[in-house]
Design an enzyme around this catalytic site. Structure first.
Site, PDB file in Angstrom:
ATOM      1  N   ASP A  61      30.452  85.318  81.464  1.00  0.00           N
ATOM      2  CA  ASP A  61      29.214  85.824  80.865  1.00  0.00           C
ATOM      3  C   ASP A  61      29.347  87.235  80.281  1.00  0.00           C
ATOM      4  OD1 ASP A  61      27.075  83.752  81.450  1.00  0.00           O
ATOM      5  OD2 ASP A  61      27.869  84.050  83.464  1.00  0.00           O
ATOM      6  N   GLU A  66      24.596  93.661  77.495  1.00  0.00           N
ATOM      7  CA  GLU A  66      23.360  94.374  77.814  1.00  0.00           C
ATOM      8  C   GLU A  66      23.088  94.419  79.307  1.00  0.00           C
ATOM      9  OE1 GLU A  66      18.838  94.301  76.165  1.00  0.00           O
ATOM     10  OE2 GLU A  66      19.549  92.420  77.017  1.00  0.00           O
ATOM     11  N   ASP A  67      23.540  93.397  80.042  1.00  0.00           N
ATOM     12  CA  ASP A  67      23.223  93.320  81.463  1.00  0.00           C
ATOM     13  C   ASP A  67      23.962  94.351  82.307  1.00  0.00           C
ATOM     14  OD1 ASP A  67      21.368  91.206  81.382  1.00  0.00           O
ATOM     15  OD2 ASP A  67      22.990  89.743  81.236  1.00  0.00           O
ATOM     16  N   ARG A  86      29.482  88.282  88.069  1.00  0.00           N
ATOM     17  CA  ARG A  86      29.329  89.223  86.957  1.00  0.00           C
ATOM     18  C   ARG A  86      29.561  90.682  87.369  1.00  0.00           C
ATOM     19  NH1 ARG A  86      24.633  88.351  82.897  1.00  0.00           N
ATOM     20  NH2 ARG A  86      26.215  89.504  81.714  1.00  0.00           N
ATOM     21  N   ARG A 132      17.683  87.973  89.361  1.00  0.00           N
ATOM     22  CA  ARG A 132      18.873  88.813  89.272  1.00  0.00           C
ATOM     23  C   ARG A 132      18.618  90.275  89.671  1.00  0.00           C
ATOM     24  NH1 ARG A 132      22.510  86.308  85.597  1.00  0.00           N
ATOM     25  NH2 ARG A 132      22.413  84.063  86.017  1.00  0.00           N
ATOM     26  N   HIS A 162      15.562  86.418  82.643  1.00  0.00           N
ATOM     27  CA  HIS A 162      15.369  87.872  82.594  1.00  0.00           C
ATOM     28  C   HIS A 162      14.018  88.215  81.970  1.00  0.00           C
ATOM     29  CE1 HIS A 162      20.000  88.286  82.475  1.00  0.00           C
ATOM     30  NE2 HIS A 162      19.600  88.783  83.632  1.00  0.00           N
ATOM     31  N   CYS A 247      20.805  90.451  74.304  1.00  0.00           N
ATOM     32  CA  CYS A 247      21.860  90.373  75.321  1.00  0.00           C
ATOM     33  C   CYS A 247      23.225  90.801  74.807  1.00  0.00           C
ATOM     34  CB  CYS A 247      22.005  88.937  75.829  1.00  0.00           C
ATOM     35  SG  CYS A 247      20.547  88.168  76.489  1.00  0.00           S
TER      36      CYS A 247
END
Length: 256
Positions: A61, A66-67, A86, A132, A162, A247
């Site tokens: 991923d 962005e995460d 992740r 998350r 999200h 993202c």
């Protein structure tokens, strides 16, 4: 004011990416790479300097860069992703931002926070509390950002992956979203519903310039009628993994 966007090439293992709220569908890696290149080219065509974060090929991923961080002014809060697979993604983002001269903070255990759960509208920072991102992650983000002038507002997220799967904001601060994805639209000062699930996410490129998914033509037209210049980008392979246009980059605007 800087116009820098961090991006990260898709992993060769992209098809193994996590899916929580939709049915798993095979990803075409070649097409995904073409879509990523088109997305990056769109940023560049609108005057943004793109910086590639070091690849993380073992992290399926990792293209969803962005995460890995929340930017506020010149401070980078390195996230602690809620999915264990992740957590290794953040190191490359941290390195890139250190090289840009950003001040670095971080979310620490037991806090978890994904950057996709954070929506900034001026100095208001909405944070989705969902699968998350946990309460401790929100509390730590509040401690980092409040001294910088931010007001951190927690928002329930139960229907999508999200917060920014459900809502994003226009340059004038209006929050847009697909009503069936939003737990409580009344939390936002101004809420404008969009007609398509993939119309929830826009990337602000300038005062009146937006990127939106090519899967949301009705929303794109609606926004044009509101006076915005809208570029539609095909990202269907990433939408198979619950991804959206926000993202795929981290926009760094606060550097002088």
């Amino acid at each position: 004011m800087s116009k820098i966007a961090l991006v990260r090439q898709p992993s060769s293992k992209l098809d193994d990416g996590i899916v929580d709220h939709i049915e798993k569908v095979a990803v075409d890696l070649d097409r995904a790479r073409e879509e990523w290149q088109g997305y990056v080219a769109t940023l560049q065509a609108h005057g943004w300097t793109t910086i590639e974060v070091d690849p993380a090929d073992d992290c399926p991923d990792s293209v969803f860069v962005e995460d890995t961080v929340v930017m506020f002014k010149n401070v980078a809060v390195i996230s602690r992703p809620g999915a264990d697979s992740r957590k290794a993604e953040t190191a490359g983002t941290r390195k890139a931002l250190e090289e840009l001269g950003c001040a670095i903070a971080e979310i620490r255990e037991p806090g978890t926070l994904d950057g996709g759960d954070v929506l900034k509208v001026g100095d208001t920072v909405y944070v989705g509390r969902g699968g998350r991102t946990n309460g401790e992650g929100i509390a730590q983000l509040r401690r980092h950002l409040t001294p910088l002038g931010a007001q951190v507002v927690a928002v329930p997220v139960t229907k999508v992956l999200h917060l920014k799967t459900a809502v994003t904001a226009l340059p004038d601060g209006t929050v847009i979203g697909y009503p069936e994805f939003v737990d409580n639209p009344a939390i936002f000062d101004r809420f404008l519903p969009v007609p398509e699930p993939h119309g929830t996410a826009v990337v602000i490129l300038g005062d009146s310039e937006l990127i939106i998914s090519a899967s949301a033509p009705k929303t794109a037209q609606m926004l044009r009628e509101l006076g915005y210049t809208v570029t539609e980008v095909p990202i269907a392979e990433y939408e198979k993994l619950e991804g959206c246009p926000t993202c795929l980059s981290v926009r760094v605007r606060g550097l002088l």
